[in-house]
Design an enzyme around this catalytic site. Structure first.
Site, PDB file in Angstrom:
ATOM      1  N   TYR A   2      -3.566  12.866  -3.429  1.00 33.67           N
ATOM      2  CA  TYR A   2      -2.819  13.563  -2.390  1.00 33.67           C
ATOM      3  C   TYR A   2      -2.912  15.069  -2.569  1.00 33.67           C
ATOM      4  O   TYR A   2      -3.016  15.579  -3.678  1.00 33.67           O
ATOM      5  CB  TYR A   2      -1.349  13.110  -2.355  1.00 33.67           C
ATOM      6  CG  TYR A   2      -0.781  13.296  -0.976  1.00 33.67           C
ATOM      7  CD1 TYR A   2      -1.218  12.503   0.078  1.00 33.67           C
ATOM      8  CD2 TYR A   2       0.148  14.291  -0.705  1.00 33.67           C
ATOM      9  CE1 TYR A   2      -0.749  12.694   1.360  1.00 33.67           C
ATOM     10  CE2 TYR A   2       0.631  14.488   0.578  1.00 33.67           C
ATOM     11  CZ  TYR A   2       0.177  13.684   1.602  1.00 33.67           C
ATOM     12  OH  TYR A   2       0.641  13.889   2.870  1.00 33.67           O
ATOM     13  N   ASN A 101      -0.549  -2.073  12.229  1.00 33.95           N
ATOM     14  CA  ASN A 101       0.815  -2.466  11.870  1.00 33.95           C
ATOM     15  C   ASN A 101       1.430  -1.495  10.862  1.00 33.95           C
ATOM     16  O   ASN A 101       2.522  -1.727  10.362  1.00 33.95           O
ATOM     17  CB  ASN A 101       0.827  -3.886  11.284  1.00 33.95           C
ATOM     18  CG  ASN A 101       0.015  -3.984  10.011  1.00 33.95           C
ATOM     19  OD1 ASN A 101      -1.047  -3.371   9.923  1.00 33.95           O
ATOM     20  ND2 ASN A 101       0.479  -4.716   9.031  1.00 33.95           N
ATOM     21  N   ARG A 124      -5.365  -6.241   9.476  1.00 33.58           N
ATOM     22  CA  ARG A 124      -6.006  -7.138   8.509  1.00 33.58           C
ATOM     23  C   ARG A 124      -5.521  -8.564   8.752  1.00 33.58           C
ATOM     24  O   ARG A 124      -4.378  -8.778   9.154  1.00 33.58           O
ATOM     25  CB  ARG A 124      -5.627  -6.743   7.082  1.00 33.58           C
ATOM     26  CG  ARG A 124      -6.207  -5.453   6.655  1.00 33.58           C
ATOM     27  CD  ARG A 124      -6.248  -5.361   5.158  1.00 33.58           C
ATOM     28  NE  ARG A 124      -4.942  -5.222   4.531  1.00 33.58           N
ATOM     29  CZ  ARG A 124      -4.767  -5.099   3.233  1.00 33.58           C
ATOM     30  NH1 ARG A 124      -5.821  -5.130   2.422  1.00 33.58           N
ATOM     31  NH2 ARG A 124      -3.563  -4.955   2.710  1.00 33.58           N
ATOM     32  N   ARG A 126      -3.903 -11.944   7.648  1.00 32.88           N
ATOM     33  CA  ARG A 126      -2.797 -12.042   6.691  1.00 32.88           C
ATOM     34  C   ARG A 126      -2.068 -13.358   6.896  1.00 32.88           C
ATOM     35  O   ARG A 126      -2.185 -13.988   7.964  1.00 32.88           O
ATOM     36  CB  ARG A 126      -1.848 -10.868   6.889  1.00 32.88           C
ATOM     37  CG  ARG A 126      -1.356 -10.716   8.326  1.00 32.88           C
ATOM     38  CD  ARG A 126      -0.621  -9.435   8.529  1.00 32.88           C
ATOM     39  NE  ARG A 126       0.664  -9.447   7.885  1.00 32.88           N
ATOM     40  CZ  ARG A 126       1.251  -8.362   7.357  1.00 32.88           C
ATOM     41  NH1 ARG A 126       0.670  -7.195   7.427  1.00 32.88           N
ATOM     42  NH2 ARG A 126       2.438  -8.444   6.799  1.00 32.88           N
TER      43      ARG A 126
HETATM   44  N1  LIG Z   1      -2.539  12.587   7.822  1.00 32.81           N
HETATM   45  C1  LIG Z   1      -1.229  12.549   7.955  1.00 32.81           C
HETATM   46  O1  LIG Z   1      -0.584  13.539   8.302  1.00 32.81           O
HETATM   47  C2  LIG Z   1      -0.527  11.278   7.690  1.00 32.81           C
HETATM   48  C3  LIG Z   1       0.759  11.081   8.163  1.00 32.81           C
HETATM   49  C4  LIG Z   1       1.355   9.840   7.961  1.00 32.81           C
HETATM   50  C5  LIG Z   1       0.678   8.863   7.254  1.00 32.81           C
HETATM   51  N2  LIG Z   1      -0.553   9.125   6.766  1.00 32.81           N
HETATM   52  C6  LIG Z   1      -1.333   8.121   6.054  1.00 32.81           C
HETATM   53  O2  LIG Z   1      -1.500   7.048   6.931  1.00 32.81           O
HETATM   54  C7  LIG Z   1      -1.603   5.854   6.195  1.00 32.81           C
HETATM   55  C8  LIG Z   1      -0.583   4.891   6.729  1.00 32.81           C
HETATM   56  O3  LIG Z   1       0.727   5.357   6.420  1.00 32.81           O
HETATM   57  P1  LIG Z   1       1.986   4.490   6.821  1.00 32.81           P
HETATM   58  O4  LIG Z   1       3.161   5.033   6.144  1.00 32.81           O
HETATM   59  O5  LIG Z   1       2.000   4.348   8.305  1.00 32.81           O
HETATM   60  O6  LIG Z   1       1.560   3.109   6.167  1.00 32.81           O
HETATM   61  P2  LIG Z   1       2.320   1.771   5.949  1.00 32.81           P
HETATM   62  O7  LIG Z   1       3.378   1.581   6.981  1.00 32.81           O
HETATM   63  O8  LIG Z   1       2.684   1.670   4.525  1.00 32.81           O
HETATM   64  O9  LIG Z   1       1.149   0.729   6.260  1.00 32.81           O
HETATM   65  C9  LIG Z   1      -0.010   0.695   5.499  1.00 32.81           C
HETATM   66  C10 LIG Z   1      -1.123   0.123   6.360  1.00 32.81           C
HETATM   67  O10 LIG Z   1      -2.343   0.160   5.655  1.00 32.81           O
HETATM   68  C11 LIG Z   1      -2.907  -1.146   5.634  1.00 32.81           C
HETATM   69  N3  LIG Z   1      -3.633  -1.337   4.390  1.00 32.81           N
HETATM   70  C12 LIG Z   1      -3.146  -1.285   3.140  1.00 32.81           C
HETATM   71  N4  LIG Z   1      -4.141  -1.477   2.250  1.00 32.81           N
HETATM   72  C13 LIG Z   1      -5.257  -1.672   2.969  1.00 32.81           C
HETATM   73  C14 LIG Z   1      -6.620  -1.949   2.636  1.00 32.81           C
HETATM   74  N5  LIG Z   1      -7.019  -2.046   1.363  1.00 32.81           N
HETATM   75  N6  LIG Z   1      -7.505  -2.091   3.640  1.00 32.81           N
HETATM   76  C15 LIG Z   1      -7.093  -2.005   4.918  1.00 32.81           C
HETATM   77  N7  LIG Z   1      -5.830  -1.753   5.300  1.00 32.81           N
HETATM   78  C16 LIG Z   1      -4.931  -1.585   4.341  1.00 32.81           C
HETATM   79  C17 LIG Z   1      -1.715  -2.065   5.737  1.00 32.81           C
HETATM   80  O11 LIG Z   1      -2.135  -3.305   6.163  1.00 32.81           O
HETATM   81  P3  LIG Z   1      -1.453  -4.667   5.627  1.00 32.81           P
HETATM   82  O12 LIG Z   1      -0.135  -4.773   6.332  1.00 32.81           O
HETATM   83  O13 LIG Z   1      -2.449  -5.668   6.028  1.00 32.81           O
HETATM   84  O14 LIG Z   1      -1.270  -4.525   4.143  1.00 32.81           O
HETATM   85  C18 LIG Z   1      -0.888  -1.316   6.769  1.00 32.81           C
HETATM   86  O15 LIG Z   1      -1.391  -1.509   8.054  1.00 32.81           O
HETATM   87  C19 LIG Z   1      -1.422   6.236   4.738  1.00 32.81           C
HETATM   88  O16 LIG Z   1      -2.705   6.404   4.177  1.00 32.81           O
HETATM   89  C20 LIG Z   1      -0.700   7.546   4.823  1.00 32.81           C
HETATM   90  O17 LIG Z   1      -0.926   8.364   3.699  1.00 32.81           O
HETATM   91  C21 LIG Z   1      -1.167  10.310   6.977  1.00 32.81           C
END
Ligand SMILES: NC(=O)c1ccc[n+]([C@@H]2O[C@H](COP(=O)([O-])OP(=O)(O)OC[C@H]3O[C@@H](n4cnc5c(N)ncnc54)[C@H](OP(=O)(O)O)[C@@H]3O)[C@@H](O)[C@H]2O)c1
Length: 281
Positions: A2, A101, A124, A126
């Site tokens: 990060y 999701n 994915r 599941r």
């Molecule tokens: N750039 C930005 O400003 C910003 C802002 C917000 C979030 N983010 C990033 O966006 C991502 C999602 O954040 P979130 O808080 O919305 O996530 P979250 O609610 O925790 O959900 C995680 C997602 O990633 C999937 N996932 C986990 N491991 C995986 C793998 N090995 N291969 C494919 N899919 C996988 C999960 O699928 P399953 O349910 O199938 O496990 C779920 O859909 C994170 O990487 C976070 O750091 C970035």
């Protein structure tokens, strides 16, 4: 990996909501009982108390569930910006995303529905697939496919009935990004905001040469650093109003701090159905 790493020792926690318990004598815009969010990333929200200048906080309305206020400032804001800042979307347009999701993904679905923009969603495979499908559909997802299905005849047939997506949102990276890229319209933008697979973003060469796909990234923290407090407050107010009106929902599970290790374990698990939020009292 990060990009924000505070000097150690540090208090963890990037986001959250807090209640003002006392305001300094010269503070005029905050008072006891107000709800506030950290104004800057990396505040260190895993704590029961903090003392900081009033400018370190943004006041938000307190008539919504606390767990929604605690989680509005990153994921819903990311969805909000990505639907506004890259392609001028109009009703009837189609967008596509993976990791649908995720907390960002479900916000994208609901915000797109309000804009009358249709969504093609990849998740994915599941064990509780039907539960996730029903949640995403209830929030307005137009099409949902698993990563395997998106290559198959069922997806091909359904996608042929829609205009090609003008915007792709990539939360996963690796070949999942390639699946989104190859289905985009000519000149569409593919925005990477997450790297959940921890694999480099793969983009088929032909989509760049023949389809002129534009590949970009988005980071909410950069947006915050380059935009005014007023712009951010306007976005937060808009999102909090939607939450208040029941137009923007999330799957959130609140865990008391006493069960901290349980919360950490659960948040590390794949195939979660809920975002785990810690409550400090
Ligand atoms: N750039 C930005 O400003 C910003 C802002 C917000 C979030 N983010 C990033 O966006 C991502 C999602 O954040 P979130 O808080 O919305 O996530 P979250 O609610 O925790 O959900 C995680 C997602 O990633 C999937 N996932 C986990 N491991 C995986 C793998 N090995 N291969 C494919 N899919 C996988 C999960 O699928 P399953 O349910 O199938 O496990 C779920 O859909 C994170 O990487 C976070 O750091 C970035």
């Amino acid at each position: 990996v990060y990009n924000i790493r505070p000097p150690l020792p540090a208090v963890g926690g990037n986001e959250g909501v807090a209640e003002v318990v006392e305001a300094g004598a010269q503070v005029s815009d905050l008072q006891k009982g107000d709800w506030v969010l950290p104004a800057a990333p990396g505040f260190g929200t895993w704590r029961t108390l903090a003392v900081a200048p009033a400018a370190s906080f943004i006041r938000v309305r307190s008539d919504i569930p606390a767990e929604y206020a605690a989680t509005v400032s990153v994921n819903p804001c990311t969805a909000y910006r990505m639907l506004r800042d890259f392609v001028a979307l109009k009703p009837g347009d189609v967008i596509m995303q993976n990791g649908s999701n995720s907390a960002v993904g479900v916000a994208v679905i609901q915000l797109a529905r309000r804009m009358r923009v249709r969504t093609i969603n990849i998740i994915r495979d599941r064990p509780d697939l039907s539960y996730v499908l029903s949640r995403l559909t209830s929030w307005g997802a137009d099409l949902v496919f698993t990563e395997d299905e998106i290559r198959g005849p069922k997806a091909r047939e359904a996608l042929a009935k829609l205009p090609k997506p003008v915007l792709g949102l990539n939360c996963v990276g690796g070949t999942s990004a390639a699946e989104v890229a190859r289905l985009l319209a000519d000149g569409a933008q593919l925005i990477t905001y997450g790297g959940m697979s921890r694999k480099p973003v793969t983009v088929p060469t032909g989509t760049l040469i023949f389809n002129d796909i534009v590949v970009r990234g988005f980071w909410m923290s950069r947006w915050i650093a380059t935009h005014s407090r007023a712009e951010r407050s306007a976005m937060l107010d808009d999102l909090l109003e939607m939450i208040h009106n029941g137009e923007l929902e999330a799957n959130i599970e609140t865990v008391p701090f006493a069960r901290f290790s349980d919360a950490l374990l659960r948040s590390k698990q794949g195939y979660r159905t809920h975002k785990v939020v810690l409550k400090f009292e």
